[in-house]
Structures are given as structure tokens and as C-alpha cells.
Design an enzyme around this catalytic site. Structure first.
Site, PDB file in Angstrom:
ATOM      1  N   ASP A 102      18.242   3.168  32.822  1.00 21.16           N
ATOM      2  CA  ASP A 102      18.335   1.742  32.641  1.00 21.16           C
ATOM      3  C   ASP A 102      19.768   1.465  32.170  1.00 21.16           C
ATOM      4  O   ASP A 102      20.445   2.369  31.679  1.00 21.16           O
ATOM      5  CB  ASP A 102      17.306   1.279  31.595  1.00 21.16           C
ATOM      6  CG  ASP A 102      16.559   0.026  32.025  1.00 21.16           C
ATOM      7  OD1 ASP A 102      17.083  -0.680  32.908  1.00 21.16           O
ATOM      8  OD2 ASP A 102      15.477  -0.244  31.490  1.00 21.16           O
ATOM      9  N   ASP A 126      16.558  -5.780  41.277  1.00 18.33           N
ATOM     10  CA  ASP A 126      15.267  -5.741  40.585  1.00 18.33           C
ATOM     11  C   ASP A 126      14.408  -6.832  41.210  1.00 18.33           C
ATOM     12  O   ASP A 126      14.603  -8.014  40.934  1.00 18.33           O
ATOM     13  CB  ASP A 126      15.430  -6.028  39.092  1.00 18.33           C
ATOM     14  CG  ASP A 126      16.181  -4.937  38.363  1.00 18.33           C
ATOM     15  OD1 ASP A 126      15.579  -3.881  38.112  1.00 18.33           O
ATOM     16  OD2 ASP A 126      17.371  -5.134  38.036  1.00 18.33           O
ATOM     17  N   ARG A 149       4.895  -8.149  33.589  1.00 20.46           N
ATOM     18  CA  ARG A 149       5.485  -7.114  34.447  1.00 20.46           C
ATOM     19  C   ARG A 149       4.578  -5.900  34.629  1.00 20.46           C
ATOM     20  O   ARG A 149       4.856  -5.058  35.479  1.00 20.46           O
ATOM     21  CB  ARG A 149       6.831  -6.664  33.857  1.00 20.46           C
ATOM     22  CG  ARG A 149       7.876  -7.760  33.808  1.00 20.46           C
ATOM     23  CD  ARG A 149       9.129  -7.301  33.081  1.00 20.46           C
ATOM     24  NE  ARG A 149       9.843  -6.277  33.827  1.00 20.46           N
ATOM     25  CZ  ARG A 149      10.781  -5.498  33.282  1.00 20.46           C
ATOM     26  NH1 ARG A 149      11.069  -5.598  31.994  1.00 20.46           N
ATOM     27  NH2 ARG A 149      11.396  -4.604  34.041  1.00 20.46           N
ATOM     28  N   ARG A 154      14.982 -11.465  41.773  1.00 18.35           N
ATOM     29  CA  ARG A 154      16.342 -11.960  42.059  1.00 18.35           C
ATOM     30  C   ARG A 154      16.406 -12.801  43.334  1.00 18.35           C
ATOM     31  O   ARG A 154      17.242 -13.674  43.461  1.00 18.35           O
ATOM     32  CB  ARG A 154      17.330 -10.792  42.179  1.00 18.35           C
ATOM     33  CG  ARG A 154      17.250  -9.743  41.090  1.00 18.35           C
ATOM     34  CD  ARG A 154      17.393 -10.309  39.700  1.00 18.35           C
ATOM     35  NE  ARG A 154      17.379  -9.227  38.712  1.00 18.35           N
ATOM     36  CZ  ARG A 154      17.060  -9.385  37.441  1.00 18.35           C
ATOM     37  NH1 ARG A 154      16.707 -10.569  36.979  1.00 18.35           N
ATOM     38  NH2 ARG A 154      17.088  -8.349  36.609  1.00 18.35           N
ATOM     39  N   HIS A 193      16.724  -4.458  25.979  1.00 13.75           N
ATOM     40  CA  HIS A 193      17.938  -5.212  26.299  1.00 13.75           C
ATOM     41  C   HIS A 193      18.609  -5.711  25.020  1.00 13.75           C
ATOM     42  O   HIS A 193      19.833  -5.832  24.953  1.00 13.75           O
ATOM     43  CB  HIS A 193      17.614  -6.444  27.163  1.00 13.75           C
ATOM     44  CG  HIS A 193      17.170  -6.117  28.545  1.00 13.75           C
ATOM     45  ND1 HIS A 193      15.884  -5.728  28.834  1.00 13.75           N
ATOM     46  CD2 HIS A 193      17.842  -6.124  29.726  1.00 13.75           C
ATOM     47  CE1 HIS A 193      15.774  -5.517  30.142  1.00 13.75           C
ATOM     48  NE2 HIS A 193      16.942  -5.742  30.704  1.00 13.75           N
ATOM     49  N   LYS A 249       9.354   2.853  37.134  1.00 10.76           N
ATOM     50  CA  LYS A 249       9.960   2.662  35.814  1.00 10.76           C
ATOM     51  C   LYS A 249       8.896   2.222  34.795  1.00 10.76           C
ATOM     52  O   LYS A 249       7.870   1.670  35.194  1.00 10.76           O
ATOM     53  CB  LYS A 249      11.101   1.646  35.888  1.00 10.76           C
ATOM     54  CG  LYS A 249      10.732   0.237  36.384  1.00 10.76           C
ATOM     55  CD  LYS A 249      11.993  -0.589  36.605  1.00 10.76           C
ATOM     56  CE  LYS A 249      11.674  -2.027  36.924  1.00 10.76           C
ATOM     57  NZ  LYS A 249      12.881  -2.805  37.250  1.00 10.76           N
ATOM     58  N   HIS A 250       9.098   2.534  33.486  1.00  9.54           N
ATOM     59  CA  HIS A 250      10.274   3.137  32.832  1.00  9.54           C
ATOM     60  C   HIS A 250       9.803   4.408  32.124  1.00  9.54           C
ATOM     61  O   HIS A 250       9.075   4.297  31.142  1.00  9.54           O
ATOM     62  CB  HIS A 250      10.891   2.207  31.818  1.00  9.54           C
ATOM     63  CG  HIS A 250      11.166   0.813  32.320  1.00  9.54           C
ATOM     64  ND1 HIS A 250      10.169  -0.142  32.471  1.00  9.54           N
ATOM     65  CD2 HIS A 250      12.320   0.213  32.716  1.00  9.54           C
ATOM     66  CE1 HIS A 250      10.720  -1.271  32.901  1.00  9.54           C
ATOM     67  NE2 HIS A 250      12.010  -1.085  33.069  1.00  9.54           N
TER      68      HIS A 250
END
Length: 348
Positions: A268, A83, A155, A91, A198, A185-186
Site C-alpha cells: 500500500d 483502485d 468495502r 475512480r 491513510h 488486499k490487504h
């Protein structure tokens, strides 16, 4: 026979794992050899261990060595994924020696095609040098402003679908030039969500609108989307019972039939609590496969389970043996995945 079927099932799995180096005895190598898994997902931080560099990424050289070793253990090219949106979801951080990239939302505020191209090129170049061939980006959820999870984490690019479509195309094409697959996404749009999938249940029934579909629709029509990631949010207007990732109405009905998407559908992470709090692992795979999901991103980084990948393979195998899933359904997904890999000159 079950060993052969396990290797077919494995092609539908993108697996997370611990460690910034591997050898022939590593769990992930066993999964590659025993299950023929389709890919891996890399993180810089392990959420249980905590701290920068506690998972798979510590430096450009280390990461390149890791991805080369991973590909060396497989007959088919692995989808090596991260990601890498920019900002919070990033990352390959400057902390480890990679290019510093701002949030997608900041690029949206600039609203400059030149800046979007530079931003996208920087990300794609870092990924390419590292041996990563799949980026779970761009986010094409609309910006619903303060209070919505996607917006508060910077985001989302904009609340304007036309602007978003134009800049998402730049991002996607920049990656494609470097041989990197992207994933919008999403689906069908998570921008209005005020709770985090999450962490728990997310209901968009009162907030989602058809406007959220526009970026997906236009990017599908222009053949820019190779992969679509499905959200775990519920919208009772679209499906009164199931969240999007488990919904045949949303995946087969809306995405495949109504919008005409024939690429790869990925979910996801099923371990996200919006799903895992309400369904068993076997139920999740049964519903997702029957709904039309092709690839399963088993990040194994919310709560680490050393047996998560083998248990997932066994659960799908049991569904096939019990005729709750047709083996034909597995081969349909493998075909879509192989078509995508061939498009990006990956060995199938």
C-alpha cells in the site's frame, strides 16, 4: 552504471502524477524515459487540489487518450492501474460517463453469483475500454461490522470467508477474461482495523485472527491471486516490531513460505501516515525490499511532492551502493513482475 541501475529500480515503481493529458515535457514522461518505471496509478481527484476530475480522469475518451499516450512513451508495457472496487473507492465514476457501480459490500448483501458476475463484468469492461490493465481489487478483508474502517466505508463483502472466496473468484476471473490483472488486499487482513492507515497508526493485535487469512490462503491455493497488496497495519502477535508492509516475518515467512505465494507483492502507498510518520523514505525502502515487497505504489496523492519519484529512486540506489540492499534482490522482483506481464500478454 548508476543510470542503468536506476532503470532497473524503476521497474519496481508504480507512479502517481498530476494531469489529465501529457506531452514529451511532462514529469511522468521523464520518469518513463529516465527511470523506465514499471507503471502508473490513476486517480480522478487530486486530494490537495480537490474536486472531481482534478487529477487524471475526466471522461472515457480523455482517459483512453491518456493511457494510449503513456504506453506510447515506453519500451516495456506499463502497468496502468486504478483502485476500482465500486462504491466509495471508485475512480471511474458515472459522473465522468462510466458505469455506475455499487459498493462491494452491497454486492455481498445480495449474495448472488449472477449479480457479482454482472458487477465484475461492468468494472472490467470499463477498465479494458480505458486501457487500464491493473485493478487494485478485490478487497478480501472480512467484514467486522460497524466501527471497523473497511466495513464503515462499505468495502468488505461479508464476514463469511467461504462466500467471500467464491465471489472474489468471480471478480478475478471476470477481469482476467478482459486481460486485466487484479490484486487481493490487504494482507494479512485489515478488516478488524478501527483506524485508517491513510491517517495514522493501526494496531490489530487484539482484533486480528487466523480467520482473516482464509481468503488469502484459499485464493493462493487455487492460483487466483496474481498480486497481493500488503497492509500497513501492525499485529504484535505476527511481528512484535514491524507493521505488515515492513515485516520479513509476515511477507517472507507467512505469505511466501507458509502460504506458498510466488506472485507479485505490492505495498500500500508508503506515504500513508501509518508508515511515513514513523520511518524515513530510505528506511521504508530498505525494510520493504528486505521483507520481500516487489512493487511500490507511489501514488503521490496524499501530500503531493514533485520530487517524490526521483527521491525514491535515489533512495533505493543509495541502499544498493551502500550494500544495504543486494542488487540480486531487485532482479528477483523484476523477474516476478515480468512473469506476470507475460501472463497477461504485456510487452516486457
Amino acid at each position: 552504471m548508476s543510470k542503468t541501475i536506476k532503470k532497473e529500480i524503476g521497474q519496481l515503481i508504480i507512479a502517481g502524477f498530476r494531469g489529465n493529458s501529457i506531452n514529451k515535457n511532462s514529469d511522468i514522461v521523464k520518469y518513463i524515459k529516465d527511470f523506465n518505471i514499471g507503471g502508473v496509478i490513476l486517480y480522478d481527484e487530486d486530494l490537495e487540489i480537490g474536486g472531481p476530475g482534478s487529477r487524471n480522469i475526466t471522461s472515457p475518451k480523455q482517459l483512453k487518450d491518456l493511457t494510449e499516450k503513456l504506453q506510447g512513451y515506453t519500451e516495456k508495457s506499463l502497468l496502468v492501474s486504478v483502485d476500482q472496487e465500486g462504491g466509495e473507492v471508485h475512480r471511474l465514476k458515472s459522473l465522468y460517463g462510466f458505469t455506475n457501480t455499487p459498493p462491494w459490500k452491497q454486492i455481498g448483501l445480495l449474495d448472488s453469483e449472477l449479480m457479482t458476475k454482472q458487477f465484475s463484468d461492468n468494472i472490467a469492461l470499463d477498465l479494458s475500454k480505458a486501457g487500464i490493465n491493473l485493478n487494485f481489487a478485490p478487497v478480501i478483508d472480512l467484514d467486522y461490522g460497524e466501527g471497523s474502517v473497511i466495513s464503515d466505508s462499505n468495502r468488505s463483502f461479508t464476514d463469511d470467508p467461504k462466500k467471500l472466496i467464491k465471489h472474489a473468484e468471480i471478480f478475478i476471473k471476470s477481469h482476467r477474461e478482459k486481460g486485466i490483472i487484479t490484486s487481493g488486499k490487504h494482507f494479512p487482513g485489515l478488516g478488524s482495523g478501527v483506524t485508517d492507515t491513510h491517517k495514522g497508526f493501526t494496531d490489530l493485535t487484539k482484533t486480528w485472527s487466523v480467520k482473516d487469512l482464509q481468503p488469502f490462503n484459499e485464493l493462493i491455493k487455487s492460483h487466483e491471486l496474481d498480486i497481493v497488496m500488503i497492509s500497513h497495519a501492525l499485529d504484535k502477535k505476527l511481528d512484535p516490531i514491524f507493521p505488515a508492509s515492513l515485516s520479513k516475518k509476515i511477507i517472507k515467512g507467512m505469505l511466501r513460505e507458509d502460504l506458498g505465494f510466488n506472485g507479485v507483492v505490492i505495498c500500500d502507498d508508503p506515504s500513508m501516515r501509518a508508515i511515513s510518520d514513523h520511518y524515513s523514505l530510505k528506511e521504508i525502502f530498505k525494510l520493504m525490499l528486505n521483507a520481500g515487497v516487489d512493487l511500490f505504489c507511489l501514488g503521490n496523492n496524499l501530500i503531493y511532492d514533485n520530487e517524490y519519484i526521483p527521491k525514491s529512486i535515489e533512495a533505493i540506489l543509495e541502499l544498493i551502493v551502500n550494500k544495504e540492499i543486494k542488487i540480486k534482490r531487485i532482479y528477483e522482483s523484476i523477474e516476478r513482475i515480468d512473469v506476470l506481464k507475460k501472463k497477461y500478454n504485456l510487452n516486457v
